[in-house]
Design a protein around this motif. Sequence first.
Motif, short mmCIF file in Angstrom:
data_model
loop_
_atom_site.label_atom_id
_atom_site.label_comp_id
_atom_site.label_asym_id
_atom_site.label_seq_id
_atom_site.Cartn_x
_atom_site.Cartn_y
_atom_site.Cartn_z
N THR A 44 42.10 32.14 47.56
CA THR A 44 42.96 33.16 46.96
C THR A 44 42.37 33.70 45.67
OG1 THR A 44 44.99 32.37 47.99
CG2 THR A 44 45.24 33.57 45.93
N LYS A 45 41.71 32.86 44.91
CA LYS A 45 41.11 33.30 43.64
C LYS A 45 40.15 34.46 43.86
CE LYS A 45 40.69 32.57 39.16
NZ LYS A 45 41.84 32.76 38.25
N LYS A 46 39.49 34.48 45.01
CA LYS A 46 38.53 35.54 45.32
C LYS A 46 39.16 36.93 45.31
CE LYS A 46 35.88 32.69 48.60
NZ LYS A 46 35.57 32.56 50.06
N VAL A 47 40.43 37.02 45.67
CA VAL A 47 41.06 38.33 45.85
C VAL A 47 41.86 38.78 44.63
CG1 VAL A 47 41.21 37.88 48.32
CG2 VAL A 47 43.23 37.52 46.89
N LEU A 48 41.95 37.94 43.61
CA LEU A 48 42.74 38.33 42.44
C LEU A 48 41.97 39.35 41.61
CD1 LEU A 48 44.40 35.01 41.26
CD2 LEU A 48 45.14 36.65 42.98
N PRO A 49 42.60 40.45 41.22
CA PRO A 49 41.89 41.53 40.54
C PRO A 49 41.58 41.25 39.08
CG PRO A 49 44.22 42.06 40.74
CD PRO A 49 44.01 40.78 41.49
N ASN A 50 42.31 40.32 38.45
CA ASN A 50 42.09 40.06 37.03
C ASN A 50 42.61 38.68 36.67
OD1 ASN A 50 45.00 40.28 36.42
ND2 ASN A 50 44.68 42.46 36.91
N GLU A 51 42.47 38.33 35.40
CA GLU A 51 42.88 37.02 34.93
C GLU A 51 44.34 36.99 34.48
OE1 GLU A 51 40.97 34.33 35.15
OE2 GLU A 51 39.41 35.59 36.05
N ASN A 52 45.04 38.10 34.62
CA ASN A 52 46.42 38.16 34.15
C ASN A 52 47.40 37.49 35.11
OD1 ASN A 52 45.66 39.60 31.86
ND2 ASN A 52 45.78 41.56 32.96
N ILE A 53 46.94 37.22 36.33
CA ILE A 53 47.80 36.55 37.33
C ILE A 53 47.49 35.06 37.31
CG2 ILE A 53 48.42 36.39 39.76
CD1 ILE A 53 47.52 39.31 40.06
N ALA A 113 46.54 33.96 54.25
CA ALA A 113 47.40 34.05 53.07
C ALA A 113 46.75 34.90 51.99
CB ALA A 113 47.72 32.66 52.54
N SER A 114 45.46 34.69 51.77
CA SER A 114 44.77 35.45 50.72
C SER A 114 44.71 36.94 51.06
CB SER A 114 43.36 34.90 50.47
OG SER A 114 42.52 35.11 51.59
N LYS A 115 44.55 37.25 52.34
CA LYS A 115 44.54 38.66 52.75
C LYS A 115 45.90 39.31 52.53
CE LYS A 115 40.84 38.20 56.17
NZ LYS A 115 40.50 38.16 57.62
N TYR A 116 46.97 38.60 52.85
CA TYR A 116 48.31 39.13 52.61
C TYR A 116 48.54 39.35 51.11
CZ TYR A 116 49.81 38.24 57.45
OH TYR A 116 49.95 38.26 58.82
N LEU A 117 48.10 38.41 50.31
CA LEU A 117 48.28 38.54 48.86
C LEU A 117 47.46 39.70 48.31
CD1 LEU A 117 48.31 34.77 47.90
CD2 LEU A 117 50.18 36.39 47.51
N GLU A 118 46.25 39.86 48.81
CA GLU A 118 45.40 40.96 48.35
C GLU A 118 46.08 42.31 48.59
OE1 GLU A 118 40.70 42.22 48.61
OE2 GLU A 118 41.63 41.23 50.34
N ARG A 119 46.80 42.41 49.71
CA ARG A 119 47.50 43.65 50.05
C ARG A 119 48.84 43.79 49.34
NH1 ARG A 119 47.49 43.58 56.51
NH2 ARG A 119 48.80 45.43 56.17
N SER A 120 49.33 42.73 48.73
CA SER A 120 50.69 42.74 48.18
C SER A 120 50.75 42.81 46.66
CB SER A 120 51.46 41.50 48.65
OG SER A 120 51.55 41.46 50.06
N ILE A 121 49.92 42.04 45.98
CA ILE A 121 50.06 41.92 44.53
C ILE A 121 49.82 43.25 43.83
CG2 ILE A 121 49.50 39.47 44.44
CD1 ILE A 121 46.63 40.20 43.77
N GLY A 122 50.42 43.39 42.64
CA GLY A 122 50.29 44.62 41.88
C GLY A 122 50.33 44.36 40.40
N ASN A 123 50.53 45.42 39.62
CA ASN A 123 50.47 45.26 38.17
C ASN A 123 51.66 44.48 37.60
OD1 ASN A 123 52.48 47.20 38.42
ND2 ASN A 123 51.26 48.86 37.58
N LYS A 124 52.73 44.31 38.39
CA LYS A 124 53.86 43.48 37.95
C LYS A 124 53.60 41.99 38.13
CE LYS A 124 58.04 44.13 39.16
NZ LYS A 124 59.24 44.37 40.00
N THR A 125 52.68 41.66 39.01
CA THR A 125 52.53 40.26 39.45
C THR A 125 52.07 39.37 38.31
OG1 THR A 125 51.97 41.05 41.66
CG2 THR A 125 51.48 38.74 41.14
#
Length: 251
Positions: free
Chosen positions: A226-235, A192-204
């Motif tokens: 999943t927290k490991k793959v989040l690029p920033n704290e905005n999500i 799940a975390s891998k799919y999210l890493e490939r999917s999320i973007g600046n809209k998320t």
Amino acid sequence: MKVKVLASGSKGNSTIVLCGDTMILIDVGISYTQIMRMLEEHHLSLFDFSALLITHNHSDHIRGLSTFLKKTNINIYIPEAMYPDLSKIVPRNRCVFIEDNFQINDVAIELIHTSHDTNCSVGYLIKHEEKELVYVTDTGYINRKFLQKMKNKDIYILESNHDEVMLMDGPYPRYLKERVISDRGHLSNKTASKYLERSIGNKTKYIVLAHISEKNNTKELAYQETKKVLPNENIELLIAKQEEETDFLEV
């Protein structure tokens, strides 16, 4: 768009999606009475809903369906391939058979075909006024074609069912472990975390991890993976629970 997960887990699943005057229910895996009570607490009425979407025929997604049909006039939106699995419960005249792309009033919906151990299972990509929701649970994997369509959405509700080590070391018999980890089973935390890493973007804005196993996972393990793959704290990362609804998520 406002979204609330009413319940998520092996004992029952249900989610509401509010898009202006168009209100949609996804799955009725908990009782009609529970759903009515939860809605009334937020000054909502089930009788104002436009449609019920069903992901598949397993009991934790349709447990309240029979009573729902008796108590409301709301139509059930399903692919025609799902109808044989539901025909003993759902009269044909209560069904709206949907294609891969369809509309409910001003809401555009696209099917995400999932891989689960039933004849037909789907997730949904729901769009209203440029706001988009991905809803995918109960699948062993996500096809690359659909993964591409899932990119950079506002809200993700995605299964993060099990921790692989807990599953394999846990109490399930071998055949059940093999079912869960198969391509027709459930998504692990890592997948799940891998799919999210490939999917999320600046809209998320929101990610909700859903369908957490009571025996083969913990909320903390799912969250941390999943927290490991989040690029920033905005999500904002949330966990959907079995006995407790989420807050409304608004975008």
